[in-house]
Write an enzyme that holds these catalytic residues in place. Structure first.
Site, PDB file in Angstrom:
ATOM      1  CG  ASP A  41      -7.254  -1.868  -3.707  1.00  0.00           C
ATOM      2  OD1 ASP A  41      -8.144  -1.052  -2.940  1.00  0.00           O
ATOM      3  OD2 ASP A  41      -6.137  -2.099  -3.630  1.00  0.00           O
ATOM      4  CB  SER A  80      -0.931  -0.085   1.157  1.00  0.00           C
ATOM      5  OG  SER A  80      -2.034   0.983   1.297  1.00  0.00           O
ATOM      6  CG  HIS A 115      -6.204  -1.661  -0.066  1.00  0.00           C
ATOM      7  ND1 HIS A 115      -5.548  -1.063  -1.182  1.00  0.00           N
ATOM      8  CD2 HIS A 115      -5.068  -1.031   0.934  1.00  0.00           C
ATOM      9  CE1 HIS A 115      -4.576  -0.378  -0.955  1.00  0.00           C
ATOM     10  NE2 HIS A 115      -4.102  -0.515   0.316  1.00  0.00           N
TER      11      HIS A 115
HETATM   12  C1  MLT Z   1      -1.433   5.931  -0.224  1.00  0.00           C
HETATM   13  O1  MLT Z   1      -1.712   7.147   0.588  1.00  0.00           O
HETATM   14  O2  MLT Z   1      -0.248   5.884  -0.443  1.00  0.00           O
HETATM   15  C2  MLT Z   1      -2.412   5.069  -0.589  1.00  0.00           C
HETATM   16  O3  MLT Z   1      -3.668   5.835  -0.655  1.00  0.00           O
HETATM   17  C3  MLT Z   1      -2.598   3.570   0.106  1.00  0.00           C
HETATM   18  C4  MLT Z   1      -2.792   4.170   1.544  1.00  0.00           C
HETATM   19  O4  MLT Z   1      -1.793   4.283   2.326  1.00  0.00           O
HETATM   20  O5  MLT Z   1      -4.150   4.011   1.988  1.00  0.00           O
END
Ligand code: MLT
Length: 204
Positions: A156, A106, A187
């Site tokens: 996701d 992520s 996710h």
């Molecule tokens: C981010 O901010 O890098 C993406 O939205 C993934 C997350 O951290 O939720």
């Protein structure tokens, strides 16, 4: 004495010097301990280098600032990508490591993707879990032959399928040897991620 690397981090010396070290990059709200178990499982014997993101969103550590979910502060991202890349170079010297393969989830996958594009020499490759495009206008990078695995979730809610596909195209256009798998998942990570990671890491 070596200069401090500037990131709170864990370093675990691996038992198998033939294995590439892993750079573990956690998701929003995680920390340097989150991916240690995953790293040990998918790359047994590898050294593990795991920093904690320096930015706090509320109480949640991240690797760079965002303006909204999925909308990045790209100036901050560029600066923090350089900072993290410099940390990796310093840590390599301090611990005597070759270039690592990033394993990021992520937010951690997103900064790993940014590092591939902005500082392509720092990583030997990357496994990007639920990653999205980090830069609207990515810099050109020489990623010739660098192995990259992208694991996306078809359901996701944070990363639209088209966004993950764009990232895969950007990396491939710069020469990376990208494998992209889309799992029937959201996710979060599951068993299918684990077995694909196991197969992929067994090759490096
Ligand atoms: C981010 O901010 O890098 C993406 O939205 C993934 C997350 O951290 O939720």
């Amino acid at each position: 004495m070596k200069a401090d690397t500037g990131f709170i981090h864990v370093f675990e010396q691996g038992s198998d010097p033939a294995r590439r070290p892993l750079l573990l990059l956690h998701g929003t709200g995680g920390d340097e301990r989150d991916l240690l178990g995953l790293g040990r499982t998918v790359a047994p014997g590898a050294s593990l280098l795991s920093p904690r993101g320096k930015l706090l969103e509320g109480a949640a550590p991240r690797f760079f600032r965002r303006l909204a979910e999925g909308v990045f502060d790209e100036e901050d991202l560029r600066r923090r990508t350089d900072e993290l890349a410099d940390f990796v170079l310093e840590a390599r010297e301090r611990y005597g490591l070759p270039a690592p393969i990033a394993l990021g989830f992520s937010n951690g996958a997103n900064i790993a993707a940014a590092m591939l594009l902005q500082r392509p020499d720092v990583l030997a490759g990357a496994a990007l879990l639920r990653a999205m495009v980090p830069f609207a206008e990515p810099p050109r990078a020489d990623l010739k032959g660098k192995p990259v695995l992208v694991l996306s979730g078809a359901l996701d809610p944070i990363v639209p399928a088209s966004n993950a596909e764009r990232l895969v195209r950007q990396l491939g256009d710069n020469g990376a040897a990208v494998e992209h798998r889309v799992l029937p998942a959201g996710h979060g990570l599951g068993q299918a991620d684990l077995s694909l990671l196991n197969d992929w890491f067994a090759r490096w």
